[in-house]
Design a protein around this motif. Sequence first.
Motif, PDB file in Angstrom:
ATOM      1  N   LEU A   1       0.831  -1.210   0.000  1.00 56.12           N
ATOM      2  CA  LEU A   1       0.000   0.000   0.000  1.00 56.12           C
ATOM      3  C   LEU A   1       0.861   1.253   0.000  1.00 56.12           C
ATOM      4  CD1 LEU A   1      -2.804  -1.021   2.524  1.00 56.12           C
ATOM      5  CD2 LEU A   1      -3.109  -0.486   0.097  1.00 56.12           C
ATOM      6  N   ASP A   2       1.951   1.204   0.743  1.00 56.75           N
ATOM      7  CA  ASP A   2       2.890   2.321   0.811  1.00 56.75           C
ATOM      8  C   ASP A   2       3.471   2.614  -0.572  1.00 56.75           C
ATOM      9  OD1 ASP A   2       4.450   4.256   2.195  1.00 56.75           O
ATOM     10  OD2 ASP A   2       6.083   2.826   2.435  1.00 56.75           O
ATOM     11  N   ASP A   3       3.859   1.577  -1.294  1.00 60.72           N
ATOM     12  CA  ASP A   3       4.405   1.747  -2.641  1.00 60.72           C
ATOM     13  C   ASP A   3       3.365   2.358  -3.580  1.00 60.72           C
ATOM     14  OD1 ASP A   3       6.825   0.675  -1.821  1.00 60.72           O
ATOM     15  OD2 ASP A   3       6.444  -1.310  -2.705  1.00 60.72           O
ATOM     16  N   GLU A   4       2.135   1.904  -3.448  1.00 61.85           N
ATOM     17  CA  GLU A   4       1.047   2.448  -4.261  1.00 61.85           C
ATOM     18  C   GLU A   4       0.840   3.934  -3.952  1.00 61.85           C
ATOM     19  OE1 GLU A   4      -3.702   1.558  -4.857  1.00 61.85           O
ATOM     20  OE2 GLU A   4      -2.416  -0.065  -4.151  1.00 61.85           O
ATOM     21  N   LEU A   5       0.904   4.293  -2.668  1.00 58.53           N
ATOM     22  CA  LEU A   5       0.749   5.684  -2.261  1.00 58.53           C
ATOM     23  C   LEU A   5       1.862   6.549  -2.859  1.00 58.53           C
ATOM     24  CD1 LEU A   5      -1.045   7.490  -0.381  1.00 58.53           C
ATOM     25  CD2 LEU A   5       0.709   7.141   1.358  1.00 58.53           C
ATOM     26  N   LEU A   6       3.089   6.057  -2.808  1.00 55.90           N
ATOM     27  CA  LEU A   6       4.219   6.795  -3.397  1.00 55.90           C
ATOM     28  C   LEU A   6       4.004   7.039  -4.880  1.00 55.90           C
ATOM     29  CD1 LEU A   6       7.360   5.175  -1.745  1.00 55.90           C
ATOM     30  CD2 LEU A   6       6.682   7.573  -1.625  1.00 55.90           C
ATOM     31  N   ASP A   7       3.563   6.008  -5.589  1.00 54.04           N
ATOM     32  CA  ASP A   7       3.337   6.123  -7.029  1.00 54.04           C
ATOM     33  C   ASP A   7       2.262   7.163  -7.327  1.00 54.04           C
ATOM     34  OD1 ASP A   7       3.825   5.098  -9.779  1.00 54.04           O
ATOM     35  OD2 ASP A   7       1.712   4.505  -9.613  1.00 54.04           O
ATOM     36  N   GLU A   8       1.184   7.144  -6.560  1.00 49.27           N
ATOM     37  CA  GLU A   8       0.107   8.110  -6.778  1.00 49.27           C
ATOM     38  C   GLU A   8       0.574   9.527  -6.470  1.00 49.27           C
ATOM     39  OE1 GLU A   8      -3.334   4.830  -5.843  1.00 49.27           O
ATOM     40  OE2 GLU A   8      -2.574   6.088  -4.221  1.00 49.27           O
ATOM     41  N   MET A   9       1.402   9.674  -5.472  1.00 47.91           N
ATOM     42  CA  MET A   9       1.923  10.998  -5.146  1.00 47.91           C
ATOM     43  C   MET A   9       2.829  11.510  -6.260  1.00 47.91           C
ATOM     44  SD  MET A   9       2.624  10.657  -1.095  1.00 47.91           S
ATOM     45  CE  MET A   9       3.367  12.279  -1.024  1.00 47.91           C
ATOM     46  N   GLU A  10       3.681  10.632  -6.787  1.00 46.68           N
ATOM     47  CA  GLU A  10       4.593  11.033  -7.863  1.00 46.68           C
ATOM     48  C   GLU A  10       3.837  11.467  -9.115  1.00 46.68           C
ATOM     49  OE1 GLU A  10       7.344   7.843  -8.571  1.00 46.68           O
ATOM     50  OE2 GLU A  10       8.186   7.993  -6.551  1.00 46.68           O
TER      51      GLU A  10
ATOM     52  N   GLY B   1      -6.569   8.838  -6.195  1.00 47.18           N
ATOM     53  CA  GLY B   1      -5.869   7.609  -5.835  1.00 47.18           C
ATOM     54  C   GLY B   1      -5.135   7.759  -4.515  1.00 47.18           C
ATOM     55  N   PHE B   2      -4.506   8.898  -4.309  1.00 51.92           N
ATOM     56  CA  PHE B   2      -3.805   9.190  -3.064  1.00 51.92           C
ATOM     57  C   PHE B   2      -4.771   9.110  -1.884  1.00 51.92           C
ATOM     58  CE2 PHE B   2      -3.234  12.702  -0.015  1.00 51.92           C
ATOM     59  CZ  PHE B   2      -2.081  12.269   0.632  1.00 51.92           C
ATOM     60  N   ARG B   3      -5.931   9.752  -1.995  1.00 55.14           N
ATOM     61  CA  ARG B   3      -6.934   9.742  -0.917  1.00 55.14           C
ATOM     62  C   ARG B   3      -7.369   8.311  -0.607  1.00 55.14           C
ATOM     63  NH1 ARG B   3      -6.494  13.027   2.154  1.00 55.14           N
ATOM     64  NH2 ARG B   3      -5.700  14.872   1.233  1.00 55.14           N
ATOM     65  N   ARG B   4      -7.668   7.554  -1.671  1.00 57.47           N
ATOM     66  CA  ARG B   4      -8.155   6.188  -1.517  1.00 57.47           C
ATOM     67  C   ARG B   4      -7.096   5.301  -0.854  1.00 57.47           C
ATOM     68  NH1 ARG B   4      -9.483   5.796  -6.417  1.00 57.47           N
ATOM     69  NH2 ARG B   4      -7.484   5.011  -7.129  1.00 57.47           N
ATOM     70  N   THR B   5      -5.856   5.415  -1.312  1.00 59.87           N
ATOM     71  CA  THR B   5      -4.798   4.553  -0.785  1.00 59.87           C
ATOM     72  C   THR B   5      -4.396   4.962   0.623  1.00 59.87           C
ATOM     73  OG1 THR B   5      -4.034   4.157  -3.040  1.00 59.87           O
ATOM     74  CG2 THR B   5      -2.516   3.581  -1.264  1.00 59.87           C
ATOM     75  N   LEU B   6      -4.353   6.258   0.916  1.00 63.35           N
ATOM     76  CA  LEU B   6      -4.053   6.695   2.280  1.00 63.35           C
ATOM     77  C   LEU B   6      -5.103   6.150   3.238  1.00 63.35           C
ATOM     78  CD1 LEU B   6      -2.395   8.290   4.331  1.00 63.35           C
ATOM     79  CD2 LEU B   6      -3.749  10.322   3.717  1.00 63.35           C
TER      80      LEU B   6
END
Length: 100
Positions: A24-33, A39-44
Amino acid sequence: MIVRIMGEGQVRLDDSHLPGLNALDDELLDEMEHGDEPGFRRTLAALLDAVRSLGTPLPDDSLEPSELILPAPGATLEEVRELLGEDGFFPTDAAPGASA
């Protein structure tokens, strides 16, 4: 591992949960980049929900040092960028309990 969610308190997480949280952390980083705000809201939210459900809450008067500090649910992209390390919240190469 002791994890603090800003504005909520601390939970104790078993190290066996770290691989799933790291995904999940990796997904959050990707969405932030990529500036993917939805996507950021959903993954956070998913990351914080996972920490809450997998962890055991510590008493409010507990004074345990936190090994990880996660943002509050309403944190902005910019606020989260300030908290994140280069490898995210859950670095894959850090041993649990190791200090940076």
